[in-house]
Design a protein around this motif. Structure first.
Motif, PDB file in Angstrom:
ATOM      1  N   THR A  70       0.765  -1.147   0.063  1.00  0.00           N
ATOM      2  CA  THR A  70      -0.283  -0.035  -0.021  1.00  0.00           C
ATOM      3  C   THR A  70       0.728   1.285   0.137  1.00  0.00           C
ATOM      4  O   THR A  70       0.359   2.422  -0.408  1.00  0.00           O
ATOM      5  CB  THR A  70      -1.167  -0.078   1.236  1.00  0.00           C
ATOM      6  N   GLN A  71       1.924   1.251   0.647  1.00  0.00           N
ATOM      7  CA  GLN A  71       2.825   2.515   0.556  1.00  0.00           C
ATOM      8  C   GLN A  71       3.210   2.706  -0.799  1.00  0.00           C
ATOM      9  O   GLN A  71       3.665   1.799  -1.801  1.00  0.00           O
ATOM     10  CB  GLN A  71       4.216   2.219   1.540  1.00  0.00           C
ATOM     11  N   THR A  72       3.742   4.054  -0.935  1.00  0.00           N
ATOM     12  CA  THR A  72       4.283   4.453  -2.250  1.00  0.00           C
ATOM     13  C   THR A  72       5.754   4.366  -2.278  1.00  0.00           C
ATOM     14  O   THR A  72       6.726   5.088  -1.457  1.00  0.00           O
ATOM     15  CB  THR A  72       3.964   5.930  -2.364  1.00  0.00           C
ATOM     16  N   TYR A  73       6.221   3.655  -3.066  1.00  0.00           N
ATOM     17  CA  TYR A  73       7.767   3.453  -3.292  1.00  0.00           C
ATOM     18  C   TYR A  73       8.356   3.872  -4.768  1.00  0.00           C
ATOM     19  O   TYR A  73       7.550   3.914  -5.551  1.00  0.00           O
ATOM     20  CB  TYR A  73       8.346   2.115  -2.872  1.00  0.00           C
ATOM     21  N   SER A  74       9.564   4.329  -4.862  1.00  0.00           N
ATOM     22  CA  SER A  74       9.777   4.484  -6.033  1.00  0.00           C
ATOM     23  C   SER A  74       9.911   3.081  -6.869  1.00  0.00           C
ATOM     24  O   SER A  74       9.964   1.827  -6.199  1.00  0.00           O
ATOM     25  CB  SER A  74      11.434   4.811  -6.268  1.00  0.00           C
ATOM     26  N   ASP A  75       9.857   3.007  -8.288  1.00  0.00           N
ATOM     27  CA  ASP A  75       9.850   1.698  -9.140  1.00  0.00           C
ATOM     28  C   ASP A  75      10.902   0.936  -8.779  1.00  0.00           C
ATOM     29  O   ASP A  75      10.748  -0.171  -8.658  1.00  0.00           O
ATOM     30  CB  ASP A  75       9.759   2.121 -10.502  1.00  0.00           C
ATOM     31  N   ALA A  76      12.019   1.413  -8.411  1.00  0.00           N
ATOM     32  CA  ALA A  76      13.224   0.512  -8.185  1.00  0.00           C
ATOM     33  C   ALA A  76      13.149   0.048  -6.825  1.00  0.00           C
ATOM     34  O   ALA A  76      13.421  -1.067  -6.806  1.00  0.00           O
ATOM     35  CB  ALA A  76      14.535   1.371  -8.294  1.00  0.00           C
ATOM     36  N   GLU A  77      12.739   0.714  -5.873  1.00  0.00           N
ATOM     37  CA  GLU A  77      12.646   0.359  -4.492  1.00  0.00           C
ATOM     38  C   GLU A  77      11.503  -1.005  -4.565  1.00  0.00           C
ATOM     39  O   GLU A  77      11.554  -1.776  -3.829  1.00  0.00           O
ATOM     40  CB  GLU A  77      12.316   1.129  -3.640  1.00  0.00           C
ATOM     41  N   ARG A  78      10.476  -0.705  -5.115  1.00  0.00           N
ATOM     42  CA  ARG A  78       9.190  -1.452  -5.186  1.00  0.00           C
ATOM     43  C   ARG A  78       9.602  -3.001  -5.755  1.00  0.00           C
ATOM     44  O   ARG A  78       9.526  -3.608  -5.194  1.00  0.00           O
ATOM     45  CB  ARG A  78       8.178  -0.878  -6.146  1.00  0.00           C
ATOM     46  N   GLN A  79      10.351  -2.728  -6.967  1.00  0.00           N
ATOM     47  CA  GLN A  79      10.971  -4.167  -7.749  1.00  0.00           C
ATOM     48  C   GLN A  79      11.685  -4.937  -6.832  1.00  0.00           C
ATOM     49  O   GLN A  79      11.796  -5.998  -6.469  1.00  0.00           O
ATOM     50  CB  GLN A  79      11.347  -3.858  -8.972  1.00  0.00           C
ATOM     51  N   THR A  80      12.761  -3.980  -6.074  1.00  0.00           N
ATOM     52  CA  THR A  80      13.605  -4.677  -5.127  1.00  0.00           C
ATOM     53  C   THR A  80      13.071  -5.272  -3.878  1.00  0.00           C
ATOM     54  O   THR A  80      13.142  -6.240  -3.655  1.00  0.00           O
ATOM     55  CB  THR A  80      14.784  -3.813  -4.586  1.00  0.00           C
TER      56      THR A  80
END
Length: 248
Positions: free
Chosen positions: A2-12
């Motif tokens: 549910t939290q918003t992360y950068s695309d790079a952090e989300r994929q990691t």
């Protein structure tokens, strides 16, 4: 998630949660202990680690804790779960010294611990073991809670991508999560094969040194391919069939 992360952090986060859940499926977890850490792309000192108290099979992308190399918690969704000091000491040491490393995995597997107790360490008895011909070693200093051990640990690791922590377990340090999982899987299989072969009581054969050296060379990422990247989508499909939900 549910939290918003950068695309790079989300994929990691997704890949790291998947890696955690894959480990017990292949017999490489240890209750709530051990750790897998991943550096957040684009940062020098921000890494993701598991909350202390969760089984590997419970980890999700949003449950991972974000810390920096100094051990400061930057993002923790759990008010009742913190960090394992021993895990922080070992993993922060590697991430802090090796900026080429994106993921570190440390295990206490039965076979890994067994080989870590053997004076001769990992032997090049199998093709899989020959990949780790130059594996590093770090002598046991008790539970890794003292920060001053970090300098000795990274000195022993040097530029290698795998290390045996004597009387303790295994460690791999790779450029990506996919490559780290693959390296640890092969290192674990090499240890299991060695223990099985030695326990059989049969006379063992050792390949010629030239063959060992050539086989090791062929496993280097720049020679054929970085092992683990091609395999990772298959590993995710394998996980999706058995324990989905890691992306949450």
């Amino acid at each position: 998630m549910t939290q918003t992360y950068s695309d790079a952090e989300r994929q990691t986060r997704i890949d790291l949660a998947a890696c955690y859940r894959l480990m017990p499926l292949f017999g490489m977890s240890d209750l709530i202990y051990n750790h897998i850490t991943a550096r957040i792309p684009g940062t020098d000192d921000e890494i993701l680690i598991n909350p202390y108290g969760y089984m590997y099979e419970e980890i999700t992308a949003s449950s991972l804790i974000k810390i920096n190399i100094q051990g400061e918690i930057l993002d923790n969704p759990h008010t009742d779960h913190g960090l394992n000091q021993a895990g922080y000491v070992i993993h922060s040491a590697v991430h802090g010294a090796r900026h080429d490393v994106g993921c570190v995995i440390h295990t206490h597997s039965r076979a890994g611990m067994a080989v870590s107790c053997m004076k001769d360490g990992l032997l090049p008895l199998t093709q899989t073991a020959m990949r780790f011909k130059d594996i590093a070693y770090h002598d046991y200093e008790s539970v890794a809670i003292d920060l001053d051990e970090r300098a000795r640990l990274v000195a022993d690791l040097g530029s290698q991508d795998a290390m045996i922590l004597r009387n303790h377990g295994l460690l791999v340090a790779s450029a990506s999560i996919a490559e780290a999982f693959n390296a640890m899987y092969w290192l674990e299989m090499a240890c299991r094969a060695q223990v099985d072969a030695m326990c059989s009581g049969a006379a063992l054969t050792m390949p010629p040194q030239a063959v060992i050296d050539r086989t090791h060379h062929l496993y280097q990422p720049s020679v054929r391919r970085p092992f683990g990247l091609m395999e990772w989508p298959a590993m995710l499909r394998y996980l999706d069939r058995r324990n989905p939900g890691y992306q949450d």
